[in-house]
Design an enzyme around this catalytic site. Structure first.
Site, short mmCIF file in Angstrom:
data_model
loop_
_atom_site.label_atom_id
_atom_site.label_comp_id
_atom_site.label_asym_id
_atom_site.label_seq_id
_atom_site.Cartn_x
_atom_site.Cartn_y
_atom_site.Cartn_z
N ARG A 284 -17.05 33.04 -15.48
CA ARG A 284 -17.78 31.87 -15.00
C ARG A 284 -17.45 30.69 -15.91
O ARG A 284 -17.96 30.57 -17.01
CB ARG A 284 -19.29 32.17 -15.04
N HIS A 288 -24.41 28.76 -15.37
CA HIS A 288 -25.01 29.69 -14.40
C HIS A 288 -25.54 28.91 -13.21
O HIS A 288 -25.26 29.25 -12.05
CB HIS A 288 -26.14 30.47 -15.07
N TYR A 297 -24.95 29.66 -25.78
CA TYR A 297 -24.82 31.11 -25.96
C TYR A 297 -23.39 31.65 -25.90
O TYR A 297 -23.19 32.85 -26.08
CB TYR A 297 -25.68 31.85 -24.93
#
Length: 397
Positions: A284, A288, A297
């Protein structure tokens, strides 16, 4: 002598580094790949596929236009025109490869990110924007397009897909040998959803009843902020064997390989041979959703590493190397993408606000007495207000 104290967690099996070493992070030795990141065509003994120049250009066009859809929708959300948007940047090959492997009679159960599959099934992109704008609940008819409504309940759609596939068996449209009749189901979910109970229950039912369903996991390696190595001790595709059906890991950034593997899995299902788990190993590249900040993160080096595997760039290199597309083709496609972008921007802003009473429509196939009573009560409440047309304000009677 005193035995050495084992490292914390050692009693639970191999160290994560052994399972997810450098080769595993790149897909591992079992990865099915037909087009390398450098744009070189390779063969695989189990998944041979012969695509014409027109078909290759078509797959490329799909990916370019779907990426433009994603870019425009992200920008629209940033400008306050959409409530939220689930990005697919970097996953175009996984979605287009799977989407183009479908036949007209096959049915798809998506999550909330399958914009590329929706494109392949003929869904108007503006219908997707309407959903994320909050003016409808999904304006397409699943029965007409063979594409279910987006699902936000993580993993729930895999059970829906399995039940639908079992219904296909009972309708006699599986294993007849008639290409225009035999059908299968494609169930999409992410690596995060693989940890949900619903997904594992769907695996059990599908295996027990030989349901004609292909479970298509887009392993983009991040369940929001949770990395894949914290979710599983083995590659996801290997889980299928524990349920009694095959699993395949495919390079999810390779549109040709994804097409070939999904096509084979769907045909296996249509022939009555039961389910398959396809793990499309991808990444990805974006967030998100547009409410997420992935810089909190994950490391920028990982993103840069995966940029070198861009699904569109490798097909660009292949088309140019093989002389299958010229500058005129790429220029025309760029113009088409610009036209699509303009249509999406203008069309999104022009979407009408819904009639509040429309919330009671499309809830059940047949209106229930309870829902009709709720509708009547809401209608009476709304009519208890009257509007002063000179000021545009409302006043309660």
């Amino acid at each position: 002598m005193t035995a050495a104290t084992p490292a914390p967690g050692a009693e639970f099996g191999p160290d994560l580094a052994e399972v997810f070493g450098p080769s595993q992070r790149d897909g591992g030795p079992d990865l099915v790949q037909l087009l390398t990141p450098e744009g070189e065509r390779v063969e695989h003994p189990d998944f041979a596929v012969d695509l014409s120049a027109d078909e290759l250009r078509g797959l490329y066009r799909d990916m370019v236009l779907v990426r433009r859809l994603d870019t425009e929708a992200t920008a629209l959300q940033r400008h306050g025109e959409l409530g939220i948007w689930a990005q697919l940047l970097g996953q175009e090959a996984a979605q287009i490869g799977a989407g183009r492997a479908l036949r007209r009679q096959d049915h798809v159960f998506p999550t909330y990110r399958e914009h590329g599959v929706a494109w392949c099934k003929g869904i108007d992109p503006l219908d997707l924007l309407g959903l994320f704008r909050g003016v409808d609940q999904g304006a397409w008819d699943p029965a007409e397009f063979g594409f279910g409504l987006y699902t936000i309940v993580i993993g729930a759609q895999t059970l829906h897909a399995t039940g639908y596939a079992m219904g296909m068996q009972r309708d006699g449209v599986v294993g007849t040998g008639e290409p225009d009749r035999d059908a299968a189901v494609l169930a999409h979910f992410g690596d995060g959803a693989s940890s949900q109970g619903d997904v594992n229950e769907a695996f059990i039912f599908a295996a027990s009843y030989q349901a004609p369903v292909v479970f298509f996991c887009q392993n983009n390696q991040w369940a929001i902020s949770e990395p894949i190595e914290r979710q599983t001790r083995i590659p996801l595709y290997q889980r299928a064997l524990g349920f009694g059906f095959p699993g395949v890991r495919v390079d999810g950034n390779d549109v040709i390989a994804t097409y070939a593997v999904t096509k084979a899995a769907l045909q296996r299902a249509r022939d009555g041979q039961g389910p398959t788990l396809v793990e499309a190993y991808t990444y990805r590249m974006g967030a998100h959703t547009t409410t997420d900040d992935p810089t909190r993160y994950r490391m920028s080096e990982d993103v840069e590493h995966w940029k070198l595997k861009d699904p569109i760039a490798r097909v660009t290199a292949y088309l140019r190397r093989m002389g299958l597309a010229d500058d005129a083709f790429f220029a025309e496609l760029a113009d088409e993408a610009d036209d699509l972008g303009a249509k999406l921007r203008e069309g999104c802003k022009a979407l009408p606000d819904p009639d509040p009473m429309s919330m009671f429509e499309h809830v059940y196939a047949e209106q229930t007495a309870e829902l009709e009573a709720q509708r009547a009560a809401h209608q009476a409440y709304a009519e208890s207000f009257e509007t002063d047309h000179t000021t545009g304000t409302g006043a309660h009677r």
